[in-house]
Design a protein around this motif. Structure first.
Motif, PDB file in Angstrom:
ATOM      1  N   ILE A   1       0.839  -1.201   0.000  1.00  0.00           N
ATOM      2  CA  ILE A   1       0.000   0.000   0.000  1.00  0.00           C
ATOM      3  C   ILE A   1       0.872   1.249   0.000  1.00  0.00           C
ATOM      4  O   ILE A   1       0.645   2.193  -0.763  1.00  0.00           O
ATOM      5  N   VAL A   2       1.904   1.255   0.847  1.00  0.00           N
ATOM      6  CA  VAL A   2       2.789   2.416   0.933  1.00  0.00           C
ATOM      7  C   VAL A   2       3.550   2.602  -0.376  1.00  0.00           C
ATOM      8  O   VAL A   2       3.696   3.733  -0.869  1.00  0.00           O
ATOM      9  N   ALA A   3       4.029   1.515  -0.967  1.00  0.00           N
ATOM     10  CA  ALA A   3       4.747   1.618  -2.243  1.00  0.00           C
ATOM     11  C   ALA A   3       3.847   2.202  -3.326  1.00  0.00           C
ATOM     12  O   ALA A   3       4.281   3.038  -4.136  1.00  0.00           O
TER      13      ALA A   3
ATOM     14  N   ILE B   1       3.437   5.988  -2.709  1.00  0.00           N
ATOM     15  CA  ILE B   1       4.630   6.736  -3.101  1.00  0.00           C
ATOM     16  C   ILE B   1       4.699   6.865  -4.616  1.00  0.00           C
ATOM     17  O   ILE B   1       5.063   7.925  -5.149  1.00  0.00           O
ATOM     18  N   ALA B   2       4.333   5.824  -5.330  1.00  0.00           N
ATOM     19  CA  ALA B   2       4.331   5.886  -6.793  1.00  0.00           C
ATOM     20  C   ALA B   2       3.348   6.944  -7.284  1.00  0.00           C
ATOM     21  O   ALA B   2       3.641   7.695  -8.227  1.00  0.00           O
ATOM     22  N   VAL B   3       2.186   7.026  -6.654  1.00  0.00           N
ATOM     23  CA  VAL B   3       1.198   8.044  -7.029  1.00  0.00           C
ATOM     24  C   VAL B   3       1.751   9.442  -6.750  1.00  0.00           C
ATOM     25  O   VAL B   3       1.645  10.351  -7.578  1.00  0.00           O
ATOM     26  N   ALA B   4       2.355   9.620  -5.576  1.00  0.00           N
ATOM     27  CA  ALA B   4       2.890  10.930  -5.202  1.00  0.00           C
ATOM     28  C   ALA B   4       4.040  11.341  -6.115  1.00  0.00           C
ATOM     29  O   ALA B   4       4.143  12.508  -6.511  1.00  0.00           O
ATOM     30  N   ASP B   5       4.910  10.403  -6.455  1.00  0.00           N
ATOM     31  CA  ASP B   5       6.026  10.719  -7.347  1.00  0.00           C
ATOM     32  C   ASP B   5       5.528  11.147  -8.721  1.00  0.00           C
ATOM     33  O   ASP B   5       6.099  12.045  -9.356  1.00  0.00           O
TER      34      ASP B   5
ATOM     35  N   MET C   1       4.472   6.772   4.477  1.00  0.00           N
ATOM     36  CA  MET C   1       5.224   7.207   3.301  1.00  0.00           C
ATOM     37  C   MET C   1       6.501   7.945   3.710  1.00  0.00           C
ATOM     38  O   MET C   1       7.581   7.703   3.151  1.00  0.00           O
ATOM     39  N   ALA C   2       6.384   8.864   4.672  1.00  0.00           N
ATOM     40  CA  ALA C   2       7.555   9.620   5.120  1.00  0.00           C
ATOM     41  C   ALA C   2       8.602   8.696   5.716  1.00  0.00           C
ATOM     42  O   ALA C   2       9.810   8.863   5.476  1.00  0.00           O
TER      43      ALA C   2
END
Length: 230
Positions: free
Chosen positions: A32-34, A37-41, A78-79
Motif C-alpha cells: 500500500i505504501v509503495a 509513493i508511486a502516485v505521489a512521485d 510514506m515519510a
C-alpha cells in the motif's frame, strides 16, 4: 501544535499491520505504501487519497481501512519509508561537521527524488523506525560536538529545515520577474538591482549554509553547566 483538548492520534506503528476482522488480506501494508509513493512521485501529494491508492492496487478504497484508519496514517508511513532510502548512512568517521554535511547532501538527493516530502514533513507526524534510526545515526555523528543533547536535536532539525528549503527552492524554479513594477518606492531594492554585478562567487551555497548553521549551533555551545554535551 496539538492542544491538550485534542485527542492524540495513536502511532500507526503501535497498531497491528491489519485489522483482525474482515476477509483475509490481499495486500500488505508495504504494498500500500509503495503504491502511494508511486502516485505521489507521478502526480504530487495532492493526488494521494485512499481511493487513488486503492485504484492503483486494483481494489476498493474501503479495503484499505483494514490496514489504515486515515490518510494521515498513510502519509506517516510514506515519510518513514522514504527515510529508509537514506541508508546506508554516510560514514560517521572524521570531523563531525563534514559527516553532517554528507548526511545533508544525502537528504537533498532524497528530496529531489520525492518532491512531495517537503510538503508533508511540516505536518504533525508520528516517528517510525526508519526516522528514529536516522536520528540515532545523526546523534552518533554528533557525539564529539561540544554541545548539549537538546542542542544536537535542534541542530538535526535545523539541518533538515535547510535541506527542505533548498529542495523547495529548486522545485519552485526561477524567482518572479519584476517587469512593469515601479521600484521608486523601494530605493534600496532598486539600487541593489541596478548596481554593477560582480562575477558570481564560486562557492557551494548549500554547503556554506549547512556548515554555518551547524557551527553556529554546535561548535561553541556548551552542555549542562558549560560542559560539552554527550
Amino acid at each position: 501544535m496539538t492542544s491538550s483538548a485534542e485527542p492524540v492520534r495513536p502511532s500507526i506503528w503501535s497498531r497491528p499491520a491489519r485489522g483482525t476482522r474482515g476477509p483475509a488480506p490481499t495486500h500488505t501494508r508495504d504494498e500500500i505504501v509503495a503504491a502511494a509513493i508511486a502516485v505521489a512521485d507521478a502526480d504530487g501529494i495532492g493526488a494521494v487519497s485512499m481511493r487513488a491508492v486503492a485504484t492503483a492496487l486494483d481494489t476498493g478504497a474501503g479495503s484499505l481501512y483494514r490496514y489504515l484508519t486515515s490518510r494521515d496514517d498513510l502519509l506517516d508511513l510514506m515519510a518513514d519509508r522514504a527515510a529508509g532510502e537514506l541508508r546506508p548512512y554516510p560514514e560517521a568517521t572524521g570531523d563531525w561537521l563534514d559527516a553532517m554535511l554528507r548526511i545533508a547532501r544525502r537528504q537533498l538527493e532524497l528530496y529531489r527524488r520525492h518532491r512531495w516530502l517537503v510538503e508533508i514533513l511540516p505536518r504533525p507526524t508520528a516517528f517510525g523506525p526508519e526516522s528514529l534510526a536516522f536520528f540515532d545515526h545523526c546523534l552518533a555523528v554528533l557525539r564529539p560536538a561540544p554541545a548539549a543533547t537538546t542542542t544536537k536535536f535542534e541542530a538535526i532539525a535545523m539541518t533538515t529545515g535547510v535541506v527542505s528549503l533548498f529542495a523547495r527552492s529548486e522545485a519552485a524554479g526561477p524567482p518572479a520577474r519584476l517587469d512593469g513594477i515601479d521600484l521608486a518606492a523601494f530605493p534600496h531594492l532598486a539600487a541593489a538591482l541596478t548596481a554593477p554585478q560582480a562575477p558570481p562567487a564560486q562557492r557551494d551555497l548549500f554547503e556554506a549554509t549547512v556548515r554555518g548553521v551547524l557551527r553556529g549551533l554546535l561548535a561553541d555551545a556548551g552542555g549542562p553547566e558549560g560542559q560539552p554535551g554527550s
